[in-house]
Design an enzyme around this catalytic site. Structure first.
Site, PDB file in Angstrom:
ATOM      1  N   HIS A   1     -16.005  -3.096   9.643  1.00 31.38           N
ATOM      2  CA  HIS A   1     -15.599  -3.174   8.248  1.00 31.38           C
ATOM      3  C   HIS A   1     -16.831  -2.952   7.381  1.00 31.38           C
ATOM      4  CE1 HIS A   1     -14.366  -5.289   4.520  1.00 31.38           C
ATOM      5  NE2 HIS A   1     -13.116  -5.141   4.915  1.00 31.38           N
TER       6      HIS A   1
ATOM      7  N   ASP B   1     -18.165 -10.497  13.582  1.00 28.50           N
ATOM      8  CA  ASP B   1     -17.251 -10.510  12.443  1.00 28.50           C
ATOM      9  C   ASP B   1     -15.865 -10.855  12.969  1.00 28.50           C
ATOM     10  OD1 ASP B   1     -15.461  -9.966  10.411  1.00 28.50           O
ATOM     11  OD2 ASP B   1     -16.080  -7.886  10.111  1.00 28.50           O
TER      12      ASP B   1
ATOM     13  N   GLN C   1     -10.667 -10.759  11.207  1.00 30.90           N
ATOM     14  CA  GLN C   1      -9.321 -10.423  11.657  1.00 30.90           C
ATOM     15  C   GLN C   1      -8.920 -11.190  12.914  1.00 30.90           C
ATOM     16  OE1 GLN C   1      -7.045  -8.493  10.071  1.00 30.90           O
ATOM     17  NE2 GLN C   1      -8.539  -8.317   8.417  1.00 30.90           N
TER      18      GLN C   1
ATOM     19  N   LYS D   1      -7.559 -15.534   5.574  1.00 29.54           N
ATOM     20  CA  LYS D   1      -6.939 -14.782   6.664  1.00 29.54           C
ATOM     21  C   LYS D   1      -6.058 -15.678   7.530  1.00 29.54           C
ATOM     22  CE  LYS D   1      -9.399 -10.964   5.831  1.00 29.54           C
ATOM     23  NZ  LYS D   1      -8.805  -9.712   5.330  1.00 29.54           N
TER      24      LYS D   1
ATOM     25  N   CYS E   1     -11.285  -0.471   3.617  1.00 27.74           N
ATOM     26  CA  CYS E   1     -12.705  -0.880   3.607  1.00 27.74           C
ATOM     27  C   CYS E   1     -13.365  -0.575   4.950  1.00 27.74           C
ATOM     28  CB  CYS E   1     -12.853  -2.360   3.259  1.00 27.74           C
ATOM     29  SG  CYS E   1     -12.235  -2.796   1.633  1.00 27.74           S
TER      30      CYS E   1
END
Length: 399
Positions: free
Chosen positions: A116, A194, A197, A220, A357
């Site tokens: 991302h 990261d 998600q 999220k 993004c």
């Protein structure tokens, strides 16, 4: 164990609104349960701050209880290793800017096409500041990071490897634990994951994962916007030069000397988002009553059915993980994604269109944009039927 979709759905006041649309943009942000709203209102009806005086002891207790709940959620080493940020982006920037004193010209930072912008752009800019070299790993036709390229890229100059856990474009889960083991075998590099998600779809065990840093956002996983978590190994977090200064991050200040507080406060300058943290605390407590795996199976089943049906359209191309996931990206030949999204929105279908993004990822896919369906446990098969009826009508109009 069966998952009661309707009971779960009733926890979200969004669905009681007359203007509620079919919401299939959960990879961007999840809807908010009543418990979050109640906890947020209760805070704003109080006179409390946190860590300011004796009168705010109740709010301070809830604020710090949230760290304990996050620690348990991801099996972090300690509450000291739970740092509040504004989101995944600030968490990554806190690491990146915090490591500037430890980076030298010709040091190397490894990222990938799977990242991302929050990861991809941040490390490029840090490289410019420090003179560090950025290596971008390719991803395969299955959208997986090329592990041979990773092994080849690692060398004594490698100072950090940033890994994407789950893609917001295709839903592909990277074998992060395996990749981390490969990195540890031949490098002393720090590792950042990261997990923006991943947090709502995968049970994360941070200590087993062996990452130095991990970042995710509360919104999220049914939490409030404006709250993120930076966590990891305390020893790695202690390396970071604070991104901001002031407030309770100061342990001592005089004309001659300034000393910073210990973790977590040394990385939390200024008045925190108290309502957000307390609201997220309520969400994490509420989540304990639901079967995480059963809820995820339901969301994935929706996505798998969507894949099967989209494949029947002769001019539709899917960009989705070969493994089951809750995200499906797709395009139609000779039809602009924005046009299709507009016609779907007019029929009360909310999905995402654009580059998500993640421009390097879209470049790798070979398309300028995609449409994206992303499902959550409160979505239903009836809503999926509504989507396909709306899609057929939109395609007829565009034909």
């Amino acid at each position: 164990m069966m998952f009661d979709v309707q009971q779960f759905r009733r926890q979200f006041p969004y669905f009681a609104q007359a203007e509620a649309v079919v919401y299939f943009d959960n990879a961007a942000t999840s809807l908010k349960p009543q418990c979050l709203i109640d906890a947020t209102v209760a805070f704003y009806q109080s006179a409390g701050s946190v860590h300011r005086s004796q009168y705010d002891a109740k709010q301070t207790a809830l604020f710090e209880q949230a760290r304990t709940r996050v620690k348990r959620l991801i099996h972090a080493e300690s509450e000291r290793a739970v740092i509040w940020t504004s989101g995944t982006t600030q968490a990554i920037n806190t690491v990146a800017n915090g490591l500037i004193p430890h980076l030298r010209p010709d040091d190397e930072i490894i990222i990938s096409e799977a990242d991302h912008h929050a990861n991809f752009v941040t490390w490029h800019e840090i490289g410019k500041k420090c003179g560090a070299k950025i290596q971008v790993l390719p991803i395969s036709d299955q959208w997986l990071i090329d592990e041979n390229a990773l092994i080849k890229a690692l060398n004594p100059r490698t100072k950090l490897v940033a890994l994407n856990f789950v893609s917001n474009v295709t839903g592909t889960e990277q074998p992060v634990a395996h990749l981390i083991r490969l990195i540890r075998q031949s490098s002393q590099a720090l590792i950042l994951v990261d997990a923006a998600q991943a947090i709502s779809h995968i049970k994360i065990d941070l200590q087993a994962l062996d990452a130095d840093y991990l970042a995710f956002s509360a919104h999220k996983i049914y939490g409030p916007n404006g709250i993120g978590i930076l966590t990891g190994k305390p020893t790695a977090l202690e390396l970071l030069q604070p991104l901001q200064y002031g407030g309770k991050m100061v342990a001592f200040a005089s004309k001659q000397e300034i000393r910073f507080a210990d973790l977590p406060y040394r990385l939390e300058a200024g008045t925190p988002n108290i309502a957000g943290v307390i609201g997220f605390n309520a969400v994490l407590e509420w989540l304990q009553q639901w079967d995480f795996e059963a809820a995820e199976r339901h969301a994935v089943a929706l996505a798998e059915q969507a894949k099967v049906r989209l494949k029947k359209y002769p001019n539709c191309h899917l960009f989705a993980s070969p493994a089951p996931s809750s995200v499906v990206s797709f395009v139609f030949d000779r039809i602009a994604c924005s046009d299709l999204a507009t016609l779907l929105a007019e029929q009360q279908i909310a999905l995402r269109t654009g580059v998500h993004c993640a421009m390097p990822y879209l470049t790798r896919l070979g398309v300028p944009a995609t449409l994206r369906l992303s499902f959550a446990p409160y979505n239903t098969f009836e809503e999926l039927e509504q989507f396909f009826r709306a899609l057929d009508k939109a395609l007829d109009l565009l034909a």
